[in-house]
Structures are given as structure tokens and as C-alpha cells.
Design a protein around this motif. Structure first.
Motif, PDB file in Angstrom:
ATOM      1  N   ALA A  11       0.845  -1.178   0.000  1.00 43.25           N
ATOM      2  CA  ALA A  11       0.000   0.000   0.000  1.00 43.25           C
ATOM      3  C   ALA A  11       0.888   1.238   0.000  1.00 43.25           C
ATOM      4  O   ALA A  11       1.937   1.256   0.645  1.00 43.25           O
ATOM      5  CB  ALA A  11      -0.896   0.001   1.228  1.00 43.25           C
ATOM      6  N   PRO A  12       0.511   2.272  -0.719  1.00 43.55           N
ATOM      7  CA  PRO A  12       1.330   3.493  -0.709  1.00 43.55           C
ATOM      8  C   PRO A  12       1.322   4.138   0.671  1.00 43.55           C
ATOM      9  O   PRO A  12       0.366   4.018   1.433  1.00 43.55           O
ATOM     10  CB  PRO A  12       0.642   4.384  -1.751  1.00 43.55           C
ATOM     11  CG  PRO A  12      -0.729   3.839  -1.904  1.00 43.55           C
ATOM     12  CD  PRO A  12      -0.651   2.379  -1.568  1.00 43.55           C
ATOM     13  N   LEU A  13       2.423   4.799   0.966  1.00 43.63           N
ATOM     14  CA  LEU A  13       2.549   5.462   2.260  1.00 43.63           C
ATOM     15  C   LEU A  13       1.727   6.741   2.279  1.00 43.63           C
ATOM     16  O   LEU A  13       1.494   7.363   1.244  1.00 43.63           O
ATOM     17  CB  LEU A  13       4.012   5.786   2.536  1.00 43.63           C
ATOM     18  CG  LEU A  13       4.936   4.594   2.723  1.00 43.63           C
ATOM     19  CD1 LEU A  13       6.374   5.059   2.800  1.00 43.63           C
ATOM     20  CD2 LEU A  13       4.565   3.818   3.960  1.00 43.63           C
ATOM     21  N   ALA A  14       1.311   7.124   3.455  1.00 38.69           N
ATOM     22  CA  ALA A  14       0.573   8.376   3.613  1.00 38.69           C
ATOM     23  C   ALA A  14       1.512   9.540   3.294  1.00 38.69           C
ATOM     24  O   ALA A  14       2.738   9.425   3.430  1.00 38.69           O
ATOM     25  CB  ALA A  14       0.051   8.490   5.040  1.00 38.69           C
ATOM     26  N   PRO A  15       0.968  10.665   2.875  1.00 36.60           N
ATOM     27  CA  PRO A  15       1.823  11.827   2.574  1.00 36.60           C
ATOM     28  C   PRO A  15       2.662  12.222   3.781  1.00 36.60           C
ATOM     29  O   PRO A  15       2.179  12.262   4.908  1.00 36.60           O
ATOM     30  CB  PRO A  15       0.812  12.926   2.228  1.00 36.60           C
ATOM     31  CG  PRO A  15      -0.422  12.202   1.820  1.00 36.60           C
ATOM     32  CD  PRO A  15      -0.438  10.926   2.609  1.00 36.60           C
ATOM     33  N   GLY A  16       3.913  12.481   3.535  1.00 41.13           N
ATOM     34  CA  GLY A  16       4.835  12.869   4.593  1.00 41.13           C
ATOM     35  C   GLY A  16       5.467  11.714   5.329  1.00 41.13           C
ATOM     36  O   GLY A  16       6.310  11.921   6.201  1.00 41.13           O
ATOM     37  N   MET A  17       5.098  10.504   5.016  1.00 37.72           N
ATOM     38  CA  MET A  17       5.655   9.326   5.691  1.00 37.72           C
ATOM     39  C   MET A  17       6.796   8.755   4.856  1.00 37.72           C
ATOM     40  O   MET A  17       6.783   8.841   3.637  1.00 37.72           O
ATOM     41  CB  MET A  17       4.584   8.262   5.883  1.00 37.72           C
ATOM     42  CG  MET A  17       3.434   8.700   6.765  1.00 37.72           C
ATOM     43  SD  MET A  17       3.925   9.009   8.462  1.00 37.72           S
ATOM     44  CE  MET A  17       4.370   7.392   8.981  1.00 37.72           C
TER      45      MET A  17
END
Length: 128
Positions: A11-17
Motif C-alpha cells: 500500500a502506498p505510504l501516507a503523505p509525509g511518511m
């Protein structure tokens, strides 16, 4: 059928992670910190009084500046990965020579082996 059956979609990482650091990345950071501390110890112990303050602060400061310019993950100057590897080796070699000049050749040799192994593993991961 897929070309690579053992690869799982993540799953793609959350923004800023950022992804979690691997053991090799943590080992490389520890080697870098050990090199900077080694240069500080060398500067403070290898020189007479007025110059030990200059060398004890200046040697690790110069190494940190060179590291920040070329080797760090957010390097100021984007250079070829082989140039990054050479600069990294120069910092590790400076720490190794510092241990040898302090009369602790075995510590220098052990650090050199560990640092080169972590540097090679990390560089191989960067090139992949």
C-alpha cells in the motif's frame, strides 16, 4: 501469471511518511556517527593544547560538512553513486587512520571492515 510471483504489492505510504529504515541503513548511520566521534577524539587527544580544540572541533565538523554535501540521503549536491561511495570511503578511511595514529590499530582495522561492509551493502541497495 506474473513475471515475479514472490513480490507483493504494498500500500502506498501516507503523505509525509517514509518507509522504515532497514538494518543496513541503521548500521551505516552508526558507522558514520562512529567516524565523526572518532575524528573528535583524535583531534582532542593528538594535538597540544591550543590546537587540540581546533582539531577536535574542526575535524569532525569538516567530515560532517563533506558528508552533508555528498553522502547524506538529502545531499546538497547530487552526484553519481560512485562519487558518493568514494567520499564515504574517505570519511571512513580518515577515522581508520585516526585510530591507527592513536596507537589503536585493531580498533581501526575492525572499524574499517565493518564500515566497508555496511557501505558496500548500502551502496548495492542504492544501485539496485
Amino acid at each position: 501469471m506474473t513475471d515475479s510471483p514472490n513480490v507483493r504489492a504494498q500500500a502506498p505510504l501516507a503523505p509525509g511518511m517514509r518507509p522504515r529504515p532497514t538494518a543496513v541503513e541503521i548500521g551505516s548511520v552508526v558507522c558514520g556517527l562512529f567516524a565523526f566521534v572518532t575524528l573528535a577524539i583524535w583531534g582532542f587527544t593528538a594535538w597540544p593544547l591550543p590546537w587540540n580544540i581546533v582539531a577536535g572541533i574542526g575535524a569532525p565538523a569538516l567530515a560532517v560538512i563533506v558528508w552533508a554535501l555528498f553522502v547524506s540521503p538529502r545531499a546538497v549536491l547530487a552526484v553519481h553513486p560512485f562519487v558518493r561511495a568514494i567520499v564515504e570511503l574517505f570519511v571512513y578511511a580518515a577515522a581508520t587512520v585516526a585510530w591507527w595514529s592513536m596507537g589503536q590499530a585493531w580498533i581501526g582495522l575492525g572499524f574499517a571492515i565493518v564500515a566497508v561492509v555496511f557501505g558496500a551493502l548500502n551502496g548495492r541497495r542504492r544501485l539496485a
